[in-house]
Design an enzyme around this catalytic site. Structure first.
Site, mmCIF file in Angstrom:
data_model
loop_
_atom_site.group_PDB
_atom_site.id
_atom_site.type_symbol
_atom_site.label_atom_id
_atom_site.label_comp_id
_atom_site.label_asym_id
_atom_site.label_seq_id
_atom_site.Cartn_x
_atom_site.Cartn_y
_atom_site.Cartn_z
ATOM 1 N N VAL A 11 -2.688 -14.631 10.725
ATOM 2 C CA VAL A 11 -3.612 -14.750 9.599
ATOM 3 C C VAL A 11 -4.715 -15.759 9.917
ATOM 4 C CG1 VAL A 11 -3.784 -15.544 7.203
ATOM 5 C CG2 VAL A 11 -1.975 -13.966 7.864
ATOM 6 N N LEU A 250 4.576 5.759 1.701
ATOM 7 C CA LEU A 250 5.654 6.686 1.345
ATOM 8 C C LEU A 250 6.188 7.351 2.606
ATOM 9 C CD1 LEU A 250 4.503 8.486 -1.946
ATOM 10 C CD2 LEU A 250 6.223 6.694 -1.668
ATOM 11 N N ALA A 252 8.981 7.774 5.106
ATOM 12 C CA ALA A 252 10.404 7.478 5.319
ATOM 13 C C ALA A 252 10.650 7.262 6.807
ATOM 14 C CB ALA A 252 11.238 8.634 4.799
ATOM 15 N N GLY A 257 9.900 -3.716 8.726
ATOM 16 C CA GLY A 257 10.186 -4.982 9.402
ATOM 17 C C GLY A 257 8.928 -5.819 9.372
ATOM 18 N N CYS A 260 6.286 -10.256 7.457
ATOM 19 C CA CYS A 260 5.970 -10.478 6.040
ATOM 20 C C CYS A 260 6.993 -9.899 5.059
ATOM 21 C CB CYS A 260 4.596 -9.916 5.717
ATOM 22 S SG CYS A 260 3.302 -10.832 6.553
HETATM 23 C C1 UDX Z 1 2.180 -6.297 5.398
HETATM 24 C C2 UDX Z 1 1.252 -5.966 4.223
HETATM 25 O O1 UDX Z 1 0.884 -4.575 4.281
HETATM 26 C C3 UDX Z 1 0.016 -6.838 4.265
HETATM 27 O O2 UDX Z 1 -0.805 -6.585 3.115
HETATM 28 C C4 UDX Z 1 0.450 -8.309 4.275
HETATM 29 O O3 UDX Z 1 -0.663 -9.144 4.397
HETATM 30 C C5 UDX Z 1 1.418 -8.583 5.425
HETATM 31 O O4 UDX Z 1 2.525 -7.674 5.348
HETATM 32 P P1 UDX Z 1 2.253 -5.779 8.018
HETATM 33 O O5 UDX Z 1 3.578 -6.471 7.984
HETATM 34 O O6 UDX Z 1 1.264 -6.138 9.078
HETATM 35 O O7 UDX Z 1 1.497 -5.994 6.602
HETATM 36 O O8 UDX Z 1 2.519 -4.210 8.174
HETATM 37 P P2 UDX Z 1 2.583 -2.916 7.228
HETATM 38 O O9 UDX Z 1 1.632 -1.918 7.762
HETATM 39 O O10 UDX Z 1 2.484 -3.240 5.809
HETATM 40 O O11 UDX Z 1 4.051 -2.385 7.560
HETATM 41 C C6 UDX Z 1 5.217 -3.157 7.293
HETATM 42 C C7 UDX Z 1 6.466 -2.402 7.666
HETATM 43 O O12 UDX Z 1 6.688 -1.312 6.794
HETATM 44 C C8 UDX Z 1 6.455 -1.793 9.078
HETATM 45 O O13 UDX Z 1 7.708 -2.022 9.685
HETATM 46 C C9 UDX Z 1 6.228 -0.323 8.853
HETATM 47 O O14 UDX Z 1 6.781 0.482 9.859
HETATM 48 C C10 UDX Z 1 6.944 -0.123 7.532
HETATM 49 N N1 UDX Z 1 6.433 1.011 6.746
HETATM 50 C C11 UDX Z 1 5.163 0.974 6.252
HETATM 51 C C12 UDX Z 1 7.249 2.108 6.496
HETATM 52 O O15 UDX Z 1 8.405 2.150 6.935
HETATM 53 N N2 UDX Z 1 6.759 3.128 5.733
HETATM 54 C C13 UDX Z 1 5.507 3.125 5.206
HETATM 55 O O16 UDX Z 1 5.150 4.094 4.508
HETATM 56 C C14 UDX Z 1 4.678 2.008 5.485
#
Ligand code: UDX
Length: 432
Positions: A11, A250, A252, A257, A260
């Site tokens: 960040v 959405l 699956a 992970g 955040c």
């Molecule tokens: C997230 C938030 O989106 C962001 O706004 C915040 O500032 C930090 O945390 P980030 O952790 O970089 O960002 O990734 P993100 O794209 O949100 O994905 C997080 C996790 O969710 C990943 O492991 C991703 O694979 C998973 N995910 C995301 C899913 O399993 N399904 C989805 O539909 C979207």
């Protein structure tokens, strides 16, 4: 404007580079000397598309510099962004020690009016503590304001997210602080939500928790789809086209992970509990996410029978594509659980190999590409949906695998096509 950025993690560094690119003078500080030495040479230790070029460009033009001195940076700046880490303690609570240290240091070096902005994700009421700390430790009778300005950027698309956000949230307590932040963000031409500090702090935790809830919700629905013979991709499209729900988040798969969602969920649960509210909904979101990893392992054993002694090819180790970040990556948990059960792993990831090598040491071979991972493996498991895995030479893969078995933990392939190509294939919540 003159800006200090304290903490050069994801960040902090992206914020610094983007503010510099918008024409501000940015002073970056980090207590990690090695990191600062590397940054001074223009070496970005994280993989984030476009970041290195942006940092180098702004260094050349004298708009961004790096040091380990909070003192110098605070004195030279009007706005100070705190971007230090807020990791999880064992009980899930956010560890705010770094934030307190930095607040004390700012207080000791404050020499004129400063706007101190929390950008790190913090539990509600942290702003109060920052204010108290600065008041307690400052030596001079100078005025200051504290504000909250949570960051919503995602890894992999961080610059684009910073420069073109859906909204900017600023939590302020004075007209002066509000004006400074509105001016700073004016070039982005984006809706700005102005709130009090506590609301801004809650907006960040609530946003991440809501997104994580969406993912666990769709993962739970995928389990029902599988049992019923429905297809999660069709179901997600069908519900996501409702604007109130939206198609985003959405997808699956093997679960969420990253640095955040898991941390912020735990911190939000903890602060809610501290305030007398048992956030059972979020406990369940976490449980479903953990379960999702076991579901992938069950799928593997359903298709290749016993796991001990088998060789399992793994495609993808990072927590999501376009990043080398492996923090809380579902892939790593799954690989570890497979190794504990006695499997040998052949793994490949386009960017996260170096980081993975440091944490996965036994019973794993790091491979040079997807085909190398498939070689002599009993099955191939997709755990991160990198684009390069979407277009593989399936005939070649089939020849390399011991058995033509693919477990697609991110639903990147069409089940019908995979069947046609002669694979024993399973996705998550999909009708084959
Ligand atoms: C997230 C938030 O989106 C962001 O706004 C915040 O500032 C930090 O945390 P980030 O952790 O970089 O960002 O990734 P993100 O794209 O949100 O994905 C997080 C996790 O969710 C990943 O492991 C991703 O694979 C998973 N995910 C995301 C899913 O399993 N399904 C989805 O539909 C979207």
């Amino acid at each position: 404007m003159k800006i200090a950025i304290i903490g050069t993690g994801y960040v902090g560094l992206v914020t610094a580079a983007c503010f510099a690119d918008l024409g501000n003078r940015v002073y970056c500080v980090d207590s990690d000397r090695k990191k600062i030495t590397a940054l001074k040479k223009g070496n970005i230790i994280i993989y984030e598309p476009g970041l290195e070029e942006m940092v180098k460009r702004n260094m050349k033009e004298g708009r961004i510099s790096f040091s380990t001195s909070i003192k110098d940076s605070v004195r030279k700046s009007d706005i100070i962004f705190i971007c230090v880490g807020t990791p999880s303690k064992d009980n899930g609570e956010a560890d705010l020690l770094a934030l307190e240290d930095v607040s004390q240091e700012i207080a000791k070096n404050i020499n004129s009016y400063k706007l101190i902005v929390e950008k790190s994700t913090v539990p509600v009421e942290t702003g109060e503590w920052v204010k108290k700390t600065i008041n307690g430790f400052k030596n001079r009778r100078v005025k200051f304001d504290v504000a909250s300005n949570p960051e919503f950027l995602r890894e992999g698309t961080a610059i684009e997210d910073f420069m073109h956000p859906d909204r900017i949230v600023i939590g302020v307590e004075s007209a002066k602080a509000k004006k400074i932040l509105l001016d700073l963000y004016k070039p982005l031409n984006t809706p700005i939500v102005v709130t009090n500090i506590k609301s801004a702090e809650i907006i960040k935790h609530a946003s991440n928790s809501f997104l994580a809830t969406k993912i666990s919700f769709i993962n739970a629905i995928s389990t029902i789809c599988e049992k019923a013979g429905a297809d999660i991709e069709e179901v997600a499209k069908g519900i996501g086209l409702d604007k109130r729900i939206s198609r985003e988040f959405l997808k699956a798969g093997a679960g969420f992970g990253g640095s955040c969602f898991p941390k912020d969920l735990s911190a939000f649960i903890h602060i809610a509990e501290k305030m007398g509210y048992n956030f059972n909904l979020l406990h369940e979101v976490k449980r479903i996410n953990e379960e999702q990893k076991n579901i992938i392992i069950d799928k593997i054993s359903k298709l290749i029978w016993n796991i001990p002694g088998k060789t399992i090819g793994i495609l993808g180790l990072s927590f999501k594509p376009d990043t080398d970040d492996i923090r809380n990556a579902p892939a790593l948990d799954i690989v570890n659980r497979l190794i504990i059960q006695g499997a040998g792993i052949r793994a490949y990831d386009p960017k996260a190999m170096e980081k993975s090598k440091k944490v996965l040491k036994k019973n794993i071979t790091f491979c040079k590409d997807a085909y190398d991972a498939a070689k002599e493996s009993d099955c191939l498991v997709i755990l991160t949906e990198w684009n390069e895995f979407k277009e593989l030479d399936f005939k070649r893969l089939k020849k390399l695998l011991k058995q033509p078995v693919i477990i697609d933990g991110r639903n990147i392939y069409d089940p019908k096509m995979m069947k046609k190509l002669g694979f024993v294939y399973t996705g998550v919540g999909r009708k084959v």
